[in-house]
Design an enzyme around this catalytic site. Sequence first.
Site, PDB file in Angstrom:
ATOM      1  N   HIS A 110       0.832  -1.202   0.000  1.00  0.00           N
ATOM      2  CA  HIS A 110       0.000   0.000   0.000  1.00  0.00           C
ATOM      3  C   HIS A 110       0.869   1.257   0.000  1.00  0.00           C
ATOM      4  CE1 HIS A 110      -4.112   1.578   1.538  1.00  0.00           C
ATOM      5  NE2 HIS A 110      -3.446   2.583   1.001  1.00  0.00           N
ATOM      6  N   HIS A 137       1.513   5.109  -1.972  1.00  0.00           N
ATOM      7  CA  HIS A 137       1.051   6.150  -2.889  1.00  0.00           C
ATOM      8  C   HIS A 137       2.282   6.844  -3.488  1.00  0.00           C
ATOM      9  CE1 HIS A 137      -3.184   5.895  -1.662  1.00  0.00           C
ATOM     10  NE2 HIS A 137      -2.703   5.630  -0.473  1.00  0.00           N
ATOM     11  N   ARG A 165       1.975   8.860  -6.268  1.00  0.00           N
ATOM     12  CA  ARG A 165       1.443  10.141  -6.757  1.00  0.00           C
ATOM     13  C   ARG A 165       1.636  10.411  -8.248  1.00  0.00           C
ATOM     14  NH1 ARG A 165      -1.869  10.213  -2.714  1.00  0.00           N
ATOM     15  NH2 ARG A 165      -1.106  11.102  -0.764  1.00  0.00           N
ATOM     16  N   HIS A 214     -10.936  -0.142   0.915  1.00  0.00           N
ATOM     17  CA  HIS A 214     -10.810   0.965   1.866  1.00  0.00           C
ATOM     18  C   HIS A 214     -12.134   1.017   2.616  1.00  0.00           C
ATOM     19  CE1 HIS A 214      -9.666   5.277   2.923  1.00  0.00           C
ATOM     20  NE2 HIS A 214     -10.948   5.222   3.243  1.00  0.00           N
ATOM     21  N   HIS A 257      -5.602  -1.036   5.722  1.00  0.00           N
ATOM     22  CA  HIS A 257      -5.372  -0.267   6.954  1.00  0.00           C
ATOM     23  C   HIS A 257      -6.423  -0.458   8.055  1.00  0.00           C
ATOM     24  CE1 HIS A 257      -7.980   2.262   4.557  1.00  0.00           C
ATOM     25  NE2 HIS A 257      -6.984   2.810   3.861  1.00  0.00           N
ATOM     26  N   ASN A 285      -6.123   8.968   7.252  1.00  0.00           N
ATOM     27  CA  ASN A 285      -7.318   8.227   6.883  1.00  0.00           C
ATOM     28  C   ASN A 285      -6.972   6.743   6.770  1.00  0.00           C
ATOM     29  OD1 ASN A 285      -9.415   6.974   5.481  1.00  0.00           O
ATOM     30  ND2 ASN A 285      -9.733   8.671   4.076  1.00  0.00           N
ATOM     31  N   ASP A 322       0.879   2.499   3.812  1.00  0.00           N
ATOM     32  CA  ASP A 322      -0.026   3.569   3.362  1.00  0.00           C
ATOM     33  C   ASP A 322       0.755   4.878   3.240  1.00  0.00           C
ATOM     34  OD1 ASP A 322      -2.256   4.913   2.490  1.00  0.00           O
ATOM     35  OD2 ASP A 322      -3.302   4.888   4.412  1.00  0.00           O
ATOM     36  N   HIS A 351       2.499  14.312   0.826  1.00  0.00           N
ATOM     37  CA  HIS A 351       1.768  15.534   0.496  1.00  0.00           C
ATOM     38  C   HIS A 351       2.747  16.698   0.431  1.00  0.00           C
ATOM     39  CE1 HIS A 351      -2.261  13.902   0.717  1.00  0.00           C
ATOM     40  NE2 HIS A 351      -1.999  13.365   1.894  1.00  0.00           N
TER      41      HIS A 351
END
Length: 434
Positions: free
Chosen positions: A62, A64, A66, A183, A236, A282, A309, A313
Amino acid sequence: MSSADTNQTFILKGAQPLGLEACDVLLSDGHINEIGSGLSRPGAQVVDAYGLVLLPGLIDLHTHLREPGREDAETVDSGTAAAAVGGFTAVHAMANTDPVADTAGVVEQVWHLGRRAGHCDVHPVGAVTVGLEGRELAELGAMAESAARVRVFSDDGLCVSDAVMMRRALEYVKAFDGVVAQHAQEPRLTEEAQMNEGEVSSLLGLRGWPAVAEEAIIARDCLLAGHVGSRLHVCHVSTAGSVEIIRWAKGKGIDVTAEVTPHHLLLTDDLVRSYDPRYKVNPPLRTSDDVVAVRQGLADGTIDAVATDHAPHSVEDKDCEWAAAAMGMVGLETAVSAVAEAMVETGLLDWAGLADRMSTRPARIGRLSDQGRGIDVGEPANLTLIDPAASYTVDPREFASRSRNTPYAERNFAARPMATFLRGHLTAREGKLA
């Protein structure tokens, strides 16, 4: 051709496979060539591994990355560099990019970018629904047959909340032994939610996210997976109730697996009292009772895997007031440290158990045939060396990731990846790319 395919020869002197008896390990031609004592080979690079634990390369289910779309926060190159530094030899890149990874073309783009970077293997996760909108199934079969050979599908970031759509996805992926990674977030129960619903949210006056919003979806989807005879993976897991539902489902023979993040193993919603957006995530950080439950669930195998996860950002999206801040934390470079503190130092897992939850089982869930293997002669040399007594302070300025939104800034940890090998090629060493 990635740099990971370059032939190199290494002798890891005094390494402790799975934390057991020290030995020398010879890596050559991309494989473990010999294990013994006093090993030597002309031209081999010797790595001083005395006191270091040797594990199979870690696998993240998991991540990200981007790219495409938010290269200001992360790219496939920078994200996989962070993975290598963190001891990972394979990551699963989530589908909520821009454009969404809901076609063969987009997943192949991400796969090719991963091969070009060469820091670790990149396995794209395909979207379950077109545009993550929950209304129409994406090109699941085409993504499965693409060069990326997608086997994990998820609308992560959003829940496949429609039961009929979820059933159709579970039925569809059976044709190619795929898995739907859910999710679990009932959208109506979490509208405008800012943190875990409980004592702290009441004191702070923030809209709460109830545990039942996660648990209700998990219960529904376990029943659906059992009904259609398909594979379900729960992303998660964060509540004690979720652990109990998954334990019940496994007891009924339902083919369900689950993951927990390092931060849900270590952090609680008490941290939100600071209003520091680093702790906005989240699903949200939960209570200390939930932390105890997910740790126990991971220890007894109810929860199969740790997944980071990793959610990078930009500064603008995190360095702002709580309500406006994006949800998510980076986690690839600190995962081993956090899990070691939560699980190994507490005696809930030994190093072999950590390898099982962070390499062997993730490989099985993602259907990766050449990752998560044993430390034996002839096996692919996808490996990581961990210093169990590194004692270091997290400094986000030193991250290989483009983003700095870690909840662990200035925290002291006592375990750290020291070297990572991808098919015998040294990809990272002592916190830096090799």
